[in-house]
Design a protein around this motif. Structure first.
Motif, PDB file in Angstrom:
ATOM      1  N   HIS A  92       0.854  -1.190   0.000  1.00 27.77           N
ATOM      2  CA  HIS A  92       0.000   0.000   0.000  1.00 27.77           C
ATOM      3  C   HIS A  92       0.888   1.238   0.000  1.00 27.77           C
ATOM      4  CE1 HIS A  92      -2.812   2.771   2.517  1.00 27.77           C
ATOM      5  NE2 HIS A  92      -2.705   3.145   1.278  1.00 27.77           N
ATOM      6  N   THR A  93       1.014   1.863  -1.158  1.00 30.59           N
ATOM      7  CA  THR A  93       1.860   3.054  -1.264  1.00 30.59           C
ATOM      8  C   THR A  93       1.050   4.275  -0.847  1.00 30.59           C
ATOM      9  OG1 THR A  93       1.233   3.024  -3.576  1.00 30.59           O
ATOM     10  CG2 THR A  93       3.440   2.258  -3.053  1.00 30.59           C
ATOM     11  N   ILE A  94       1.613   5.050   0.084  1.00 34.09           N
ATOM     12  CA  ILE A  94       0.877   6.201   0.623  1.00 34.09           C
ATOM     13  C   ILE A  94       1.522   7.503   0.155  1.00 34.09           C
ATOM     14  CG2 ILE A  94       0.245   7.417   2.746  1.00 34.09           C
ATOM     15  CD1 ILE A  94       0.055   4.778   4.144  1.00 34.09           C
ATOM     16  N   ASN A  95       0.666   8.410  -0.274  1.00 33.94           N
ATOM     17  CA  ASN A  95       1.135   9.710  -0.725  1.00 33.94           C
ATOM     18  C   ASN A  95       1.341  10.622   0.492  1.00 33.94           C
ATOM     19  OD1 ASN A  95       1.410  12.254  -1.746  1.00 33.94           O
ATOM     20  ND2 ASN A  95      -0.166  12.001  -3.317  1.00 33.94           N
ATOM     21  N   PRO A  96       2.598  10.980   0.804  1.00 35.49           N
ATOM     22  CA  PRO A  96       2.852  11.760   2.029  1.00 35.49           C
ATOM     23  C   PRO A  96       2.291  13.165   1.963  1.00 35.49           C
ATOM     24  CG  PRO A  96       4.841  11.543   0.723  1.00 35.49           C
ATOM     25  CD  PRO A  96       3.815  10.698   0.045  1.00 35.49           C
ATOM     26  N   ARG A  97       1.905  13.590   0.757  1.00 39.68           N
ATOM     27  CA  ARG A  97       1.394  14.964   0.640  1.00 39.68           C
ATOM     28  C   ARG A  97      -0.088  15.053   0.943  1.00 39.68           C
ATOM     29  NH1 ARG A  97       4.245  14.957  -4.864  1.00 39.68           N
ATOM     30  NH2 ARG A  97       6.435  15.163  -4.278  1.00 39.68           N
ATOM     31  N   LEU A  98      -0.701  13.924   1.280  1.00 39.94           N
ATOM     32  CA  LEU A  98      -2.111  13.983   1.692  1.00 39.94           C
ATOM     33  C   LEU A  98      -2.215  14.742   3.012  1.00 39.94           C
ATOM     34  CD1 LEU A  98      -3.303  10.300   1.080  1.00 39.94           C
ATOM     35  CD2 LEU A  98      -3.769  12.299  -0.332  1.00 39.94           C
ATOM     36  N   PHE A  99      -3.383  15.294   3.276  1.00 43.39           N
ATOM     37  CA  PHE A  99      -3.581  15.942   4.574  1.00 43.39           C
ATOM     38  C   PHE A  99      -3.558  14.855   5.648  1.00 43.39           C
ATOM     39  CE2 PHE A  99      -6.195  18.513   1.570  1.00 43.39           C
ATOM     40  CZ  PHE A  99      -5.331  19.595   1.536  1.00 43.39           C
ATOM     41  N   LEU A 103      -4.551  10.827   5.514  1.00 43.77           N
ATOM     42  CA  LEU A 103      -3.541   9.802   5.771  1.00 43.77           C
ATOM     43  C   LEU A 103      -4.058   8.799   6.816  1.00 43.77           C
ATOM     44  CD1 LEU A 103      -0.524  10.795   4.693  1.00 43.77           C
ATOM     45  CD2 LEU A 103       0.011  10.128   6.979  1.00 43.77           C
ATOM     46  N   ILE A 104      -4.615   9.348   7.891  1.00 43.72           N
ATOM     47  CA  ILE A 104      -5.166   8.503   8.949  1.00 43.72           C
ATOM     48  C   ILE A 104      -6.299   7.661   8.378  1.00 43.72           C
ATOM     49  CG2 ILE A 104      -6.508   8.574  11.112  1.00 43.72           C
ATOM     50  CD1 ILE A 104      -4.852  11.184  11.743  1.00 43.72           C
ATOM     51  N   PHE A 105      -7.139   8.301   7.569  1.00 39.91           N
ATOM     52  CA  PHE A 105      -8.270   7.578   6.982  1.00 39.91           C
ATOM     53  C   PHE A 105      -7.784   6.387   6.167  1.00 39.91           C
ATOM     54  CE2 PHE A 105     -10.813   6.666   3.242  1.00 39.91           C
ATOM     55  CZ  PHE A 105     -12.024   6.325   3.823  1.00 39.91           C
TER      56      PHE A 105
END
Ligand code: ADP
Length: 546
Positions: A92-99, A103-105
């Motif tokens: 699961h690649t996460i975009n660090p620029r999300l709010f 991100l928590i969601f």
């Protein structure tokens, strides 16, 4: 019937096995988070992926558990990718620029059990940690680091974990339709939604992007994905690179123009990929540094529309062919790529640029159609003129969003992209807008993208342009151009509006130009038009109605 072909499931592990066996000494060059460089090879990437797969097993992570990454494009991230998916877990690649709330969601929605992160993102992890109770392991993608250990006492370090393992691991064999990786859409509206890719979809997509009329990838290429691995899997390039055995240059955190030009020149990059904003920065830096970008043969531009000036500058100044491509998170992402056909070769350069400026045509494995905007599923003729809602189907196109039972498709099995477009008889796609960004003036539609591209072509004065629908007392909505000028530019509103005069119908010319210092961008570098609309939608309400 007697006699048949062998069946082998299409698995991501077979890509790294192939690269290790037949391209083992081919380089993978990586800029680390601390800006040092690491030179490794496909064989070492494969060995470390096997080591990390064993480490995951020892931590008790099971098949189909989600293992998240918040990381730059670098060699440890690449190893971890192959380890996770190859070992039947979901990367699961996460975009660090999300709010942080997004991100928590998504971490909770995916039920991530492990998070791998680069040191850059330590503050982010510390900030959200209390809200992600399902995460059991935090692994920093580095050697031991005292700062990280102090801020996050339970942290493990990637280098130490793989040092405890050997490379004897044998990849498990399982059904090719098993989930391999998970990306969330950037969520410009509502909560992000997950697109869950399978081993089969990813492998077939890799073959498709490598084809000569897509990106034309080969073992002779030195490929640099600038598009992040957290943005639709770097458009699938780390998989395709292993499949064809190309050299990989991973740019780490250095996404500014100067860093990229230096990497291109130092490592003789032949093909690089990124969104238009990346290329704007790169072109400015190349000019300033006096680089000829002499090794660059192709650059792939996608994610947003590519302006004509960009294609022309790459060709005329740097002798580099721009491949304009279209896709979305839900389509893995490749839907189309703009490559010429034999019949275009006789055309003038300017006519060829027109074909290259389209979003391109689909490779085998993808079909497109246009539907009536109001009527739903009635198809519209692909005559290159009529616009409609773009719908897509194919081997690497979403069926249902992650965690959802219900299909994401129309009743007859197509995915509606939310884009408004034309298609011609050869399948060349021209996106005119996102359905939600169209401007409806007096009952007629106006394309914001077309007006933005004209502004961007104005004598290189404008670095960013967004056209939004502003409310209007008479016409309901009218276009307003929000633009960022280059620092030295003296461009005025009157000059830019005059420039539109012979390019679009009079009623399509924006009513107003507002110059701003910057335009807000979302996590993948796209303009947040929704925010601009909220800010500027009433600017015409007090204008005299015309
Ligand atoms: P999001 O929809 O959240 O922005 P994606 O990264 O999946 O996330 O973006 C997909 C959308 O980006 C497409 O539906 C399309 O509107 C736009 N897009 C992608 N490539 C292009 C392109 N080459 N030209 C114009 N628009 C593009």
């Amino acid at each position: 019937m007697q006699g048949r072909m062998m069946f082998q499931p299409l698995l991501i592990s077979s890509l790294i096995e192939h690269a290790a066996q037949y391209h083992g000494d081919t380089a993978v060059i990586s800029k680390n988070t601390d800006l040092t460089m690491t030179h490794t090879t496909w064989l070492q990437i494969s060995d470390n992926a096997k080591r990390f797969a064993q480490a995951l097993n020892q931590m008790g992570i099971q098949a189909q558990d989600c293992v998240a990454t918040i990381a730059w494009n670098n060699h440890r991230h690449l190893e971890a990718w192959y380890a996770i998916s190859g070992n039947e877990m979901i990367c699961h690649t996460i975009n660090p620029r999300l709010f942080p709330e997004q991100l928590i969601f998504i971490i909770n929605d995916a039920k991530d059990r492990v998070i791998l992160f680069d040191k850059t993102f330590l503050p982010l992890i510390v900030a959200v940690k209390a809200h992600i109770p399902l995460v059991e392991h935090f692994i920093c993608l580095s050697a031991h680091d005292a700062d990280v250990a102090q801020a996050l006492p339970e942290v493990k370090f990637y280098d130490a974990l793989i040092a405890e393992q050997n490379a004897d691991f044998v990849w498990p064999i399982f059904d090719e339709t098993t989930a391999s990786s998970l990306c969330y859409t950037s969520g410009t509206t509502g909560n992000p939604k997950g697109a869950l890719y399978s081993h089969r979809s990813t492998t077939l997509h890799s073959m498709a992007i490598a084809l000569p009329d897509s990106m034309g990838l080969s073992a002779k290429d030195v490929m640099m994905p600038v598009v992040p691995m957290f943005h639709v899997n770097a458009w699938g390039t780390p998989y395709a690179a292993a499949m064809v055995g190309s050299t990989l240059v991973l740019p780490g955190p250095g996404l500014d123009g100067t860093s990229l030009v230096n990497l291109i020149d130092q490592y003789q990059v032949s093909i690089a990929l990124g969104v238009p904003t990346i290329w704007q920065g790169l072109l400015t830096a190349a000019k300033k540094l006096g680089s000829q970008l002499s090794s660059m043969k192709r650059n792939v531009v996608g994610g947003s529309a590519c302006p004509a000036s960009m294609i022309n500058t790459f060709k005329d100044v740097y002798d580099c062919d721009t491949i304009h491509a279209w896709g979305m998170t839900e389509t893995s992402p490749l839907g189309t790529a703009a490559q010429l056909k034999a019949k275009h070769l006789q055309l003038s350069d300017a006519e060829q640029v027109k074909v290259r400026l389209s979003q391109g045509r689909p490779p085998f494995g993808v079909s497109l159609r246009l539907c009536d905007q109001e009527q739903g599923t009635d198809t519209i003729k692909a005559d290159g003129e009529q616009t409609g809602n773009l719908q897509i189907k194919g081997h690497w196109i979403i069926d249902a969003y992650f965690g959802k039972d219900q299909s994401a498709l129309t009743s007859d099995g197509w995915f509606d992209t939310g884009d408004i477009a034309t298609l011609d008889a050869d399948g060349y796609l021209r996106i005119s807008d996102r359905a939600k960004d169209l401007i409806k003036s007096g009952g007629e539609w106006i394309s914001s993208v077309e007006l933005e591209n004209i502004a961007l072509d104005f004598n290189h004065d404008i670095s960013m342009a967004a056209v939004i629908a502003a409310k209007h007392p008479k016409w309901d909505e009218r276009p307003v151009l929000i633009a960022v000028r280059h620092p030295e530019s003296q461009l005025t509103e009157i000059e830019i509006l005059k420039y539109y005069a012979d390019k679009v119908a009079k009623w399509q010319i924006p009513d107003k130009v507002i110059f701003v210092e910057s335009i807000p961008l979302n996590g993948t570098g796209k303009m947040l038009k929704k925010e601009l609309r909220e800010q500027f939608e009433n600017v015409l309400m007090n204008e005299p109605s015309s």
